[in-house]
Design a protein around this motif. Structure first.
Motif, PDB file in Angstrom:
ATOM      1  N   ARG A  36       0.846  -1.201   0.000  1.00  0.00           N
ATOM      2  CA  ARG A  36       0.000   0.000   0.000  1.00  0.00           C
ATOM      3  C   ARG A  36       0.874   1.241   0.000  1.00  0.00           C
ATOM      4  NH1 ARG A  36       2.205   1.956   4.434  1.00  0.00           N
ATOM      5  NH2 ARG A  36       1.829   0.963   6.412  1.00  0.00           N
ATOM      6  N   ALA A  65       0.429   4.979   1.470  1.00  0.00           N
ATOM      7  CA  ALA A  65      -0.482   5.512   2.488  1.00  0.00           C
ATOM      8  C   ALA A  65      -0.214   6.982   2.802  1.00  0.00           C
ATOM      9  CB  ALA A  65      -0.359   4.666   3.756  1.00  0.00           C
ATOM     10  N   ASP A 117      -4.567   8.169   4.512  1.00  0.00           N
ATOM     11  CA  ASP A 117      -4.444   8.251   5.969  1.00  0.00           C
ATOM     12  C   ASP A 117      -5.030   9.578   6.452  1.00  0.00           C
ATOM     13  OD1 ASP A 117      -3.263   5.802   5.867  1.00  0.00           O
ATOM     14  OD2 ASP A 117      -1.329   6.413   6.727  1.00  0.00           O
ATOM     15  N   TYR A 165      -2.237   7.605  13.711  1.00  0.00           N
ATOM     16  CA  TYR A 165      -1.763   6.796  12.597  1.00  0.00           C
ATOM     17  C   TYR A 165      -1.176   5.439  13.025  1.00  0.00           C
ATOM     18  CZ  TYR A 165       2.328   5.232  10.135  1.00  0.00           C
ATOM     19  OH  TYR A 165       3.293   4.445   9.623  1.00  0.00           O
ATOM     20  N   ARG A 188       8.678   2.117   3.475  1.00  0.00           N
ATOM     21  CA  ARG A 188       8.496   3.527   3.822  1.00  0.00           C
ATOM     22  C   ARG A 188       9.834   4.127   4.205  1.00  0.00           C
ATOM     23  NH1 ARG A 188       4.541   2.115   8.926  1.00  0.00           N
ATOM     24  NH2 ARG A 188       6.026   0.942  10.163  1.00  0.00           N
ATOM     25  N   HIS A 248      10.592   6.179   9.796  1.00  0.00           N
ATOM     26  CA  HIS A 248       9.555   5.366  10.438  1.00  0.00           C
ATOM     27  C   HIS A 248      10.110   4.166  11.214  1.00  0.00           C
ATOM     28  CE1 HIS A 248       5.781   7.166   9.185  1.00  0.00           C
ATOM     29  NE2 HIS A 248       6.254   7.336   7.966  1.00  0.00           N
TER      30      HIS A 248
HETATM   31  N1  GLU Z   1       0.591   8.226   6.457  1.00  0.00           N
HETATM   32  C1  GLU Z   1       1.883   7.785   6.832  1.00  0.00           C
HETATM   33  C2  GLU Z   1       2.910   8.750   6.286  1.00  0.00           C
HETATM   34  O1  GLU Z   1       2.645   9.409   5.309  1.00  0.00           O
HETATM   35  C3  GLU Z   1       2.117   6.415   6.289  1.00  0.00           C
HETATM   36  C4  GLU Z   1       3.366   5.783   6.719  1.00  0.00           C
HETATM   37  C5  GLU Z   1       3.349   4.291   6.415  1.00  0.00           C
HETATM   38  O2  GLU Z   1       3.661   3.948   5.275  1.00  0.00           O
HETATM   39  O3  GLU Z   1       2.990   3.524   7.260  1.00  0.00           O
HETATM   40  O4  GLU Z   1       3.968   8.902   6.871  1.00  0.00           O
END
Ligand code: GLU
Length: 441
Positions: A5, A7, A41, A183, A201, A205
């Motif tokens: 995905r 997001a 998101d 989130y 990502r 993260h």
């Molecule tokens: N909405 C989150 C972001 O833009 C998604 C991060 C993820 O891929 O889990 O950082």
């Protein structure tokens, strides 16, 4: 089945940094014949905007990164509430009431004592009566996930073996005082329920991933394969975060960057494979291997996109650009000739305007002092239009005959007089396009 995905939070336009995430997830899904989900998101109602949702879709469509379905977190709040209840029942969720100022103070004290600034779990010691009193005084508390204080380990698709001590991480807040689900929880519930198998990502993260792994396990889900790509920097290694605003995909599109040029660069930048211009998505999918990417910051230079765009356009058939050429104002019967002449002499399609302007209205002639008489003489011999593919050779042969000039001394002043430039397309091909010759005087 492989499911990935992309997001994004719809709080702004997507930029080259986001594109890297989108593209890697897309390529993994497509290479495996799996599913690629576009997940919006949007749990933050204040910052999420519908116009950004539309813009994100528009940008992905422009790139040709097609998704199999769209999911929206704002439509799944009941799922998150259920997960929260489950965590509460398990004793993995606790309410905390510290104000931001109090937390800040705690952090400062810890740092002063040389300790890592990790939440001290003071709220765990609160009695029900104390919680009631705090709630009456401060409103609802935040809900924190109680981490198991052990090492959290995974083999990252890019970073390799990762081991993070959960004791060095604060228990993450998953629900805010105003009830907004954050989130970290929403993402875990979605990834689990949607059967996401691979999550790529940014490396910002990594700590999130550690806590999410424990939440997934607590909820009985399967931990997906995680991969964290390095952050992009500018060409000199400088932080790009502030400039990402100017590297929005829509800005690049406006500057004439071609989607395949952008995708070709981003599918390889930061990997041990060379950047190769691909003209078809299938080739890009075929040649993608996430295992080739490294953890070092990746240098990105927006200027690299222009030579790739030029090369891409160079090989395009007329059909691919016919609409643009028509919009520029080139008559249909000249379109093929126009494209043949210009395709090797443009960086982006925006340059077509200038070329057509030059052919239609005539260039401002550039005539060096010592060529003035020669050019005047040659222009007097130039036949009336319309010109054809033989005009240049016939005419220059006659001028050579009459003036005795030859080679560069013959051709260059005439090119400069007709096009105003010393470089450019083959003059035999240019002549049939010239509607006006200003150098006739
Ligand atoms: N909405 C989150 C972001 O833009 C998604 C991060 C993820 O891929 O889990 O950082």
């Amino acid at each position: 089945m492989t499911t990935t995905r992309f997001a994004p939070s719809p709080t702004g336009y997507i930029h080259v940094g986001n594109l890297r995430t989108a593209l890697m997830n897309y390529l993994i899904a497509r290479k495996a014949g799996g599913t690629f989900i576009l997940r919006i998101d949007d749990t933050d109602p204040e910052r999420s905007k519908e116009e950004y949702v539309d813009a994100i879709k528009e940008d992905l469509e422009w790139l040709g990164l097609s998704w199999d379905r769209v999911e929206r977190q704002s439509e799944r709040l009941d799922r998150y509430a259920e997960a929260a209840d489950k965590l509460r029942e398990m004793g993995r969720f606790y309410e905390a009431f510290e104000t931001p100022t109090e937390l800040d103070l705690k952090r400062k004290k810890q740092l002063n004592m040389g300790k890592p600034p990790v939440y001290d779990r003071a709220a765990l010691a609160l009695s029900d009566a104390e919680k009631d009193a705090l709630r009456a005084e401060r409103g609802q508390g935040v809900w924190r996930f109680k981490l198991d204080q052990e090492r959290i380990e995974w083999t990252d698709g890019i970073l390799g073996d990762i081991s993070i001590d959960a004791a060095s991480v604060s228990d993450p807040v998953l629900i805010r005082g105003d009830g907004q689900v954050l989130y970290t929880l929403a993402s875990v519930v979605d990834d689990t329920e949607m059967g996401v198998t691979h999550v790529v990502r940014g490396s910002d993260h990594v700590t999130n991933t550690a806590t999410q792994i424990q939440i997934i396990q607590a909820l009985g889900g399967t931990v997906p394969n995680f991969a964290h790509h390095s952050l992009l920097t500018g060409p000199q290694g400088e932080a790009l975060s502030k400039r990402l605003g100017t590297l929005a995909l829509r800005d690049l599109r406006e500057r004439g960057v071609q989607p395949m040029a952008l995708l070709s660069l981003m599918a390889r930048l930061g990997s041990s494979d060379p950047v190769e211009l691909r003209t078809e998505m299938a080739e890009l999918i075929d040649g993608f291997d996430i295992g080739r990417f490294g953890s070092a910051p990746t240098k990105f230079d927006v200027e690299d996109l222009f030579p790739l765009t030029a090369r891409y356009l160079h090989d395009q058939p007329l059909e691919a650009v016919a609409d643009t050429i028509a919009k520029v104002g080139v008559p249909d019967d000249l379109a093929a000739q126009f494209w043949n002449v210009t395709r090797e002499n443009i960086t982006t399609l925006h340059d077509l305007d200038g070329w057509w302007h030059l052919f239609r209205d005539g260039a401002d002639p550039v005539i060096d002092e010592e060529d003035r008489e020669f050019v005047a003489q040659a222009m007097a011999m130039l036949p009336e239009g319309p010109f054809d593919g033989d005009t240049w050779s016939t005419w220059t042969a006659q001028v050579k005959e009459a003036t005795g000039r030859k080679g560069r001394g013959l051709f260059m002043p005439l090119r400069k007089a007709l096009t105003g430039q010393s470089h450019g397309p083959d003059m035999s091909a240019v002549m049939p396009l010239l509607q006006v010759v200003k150098a006739r005087g």
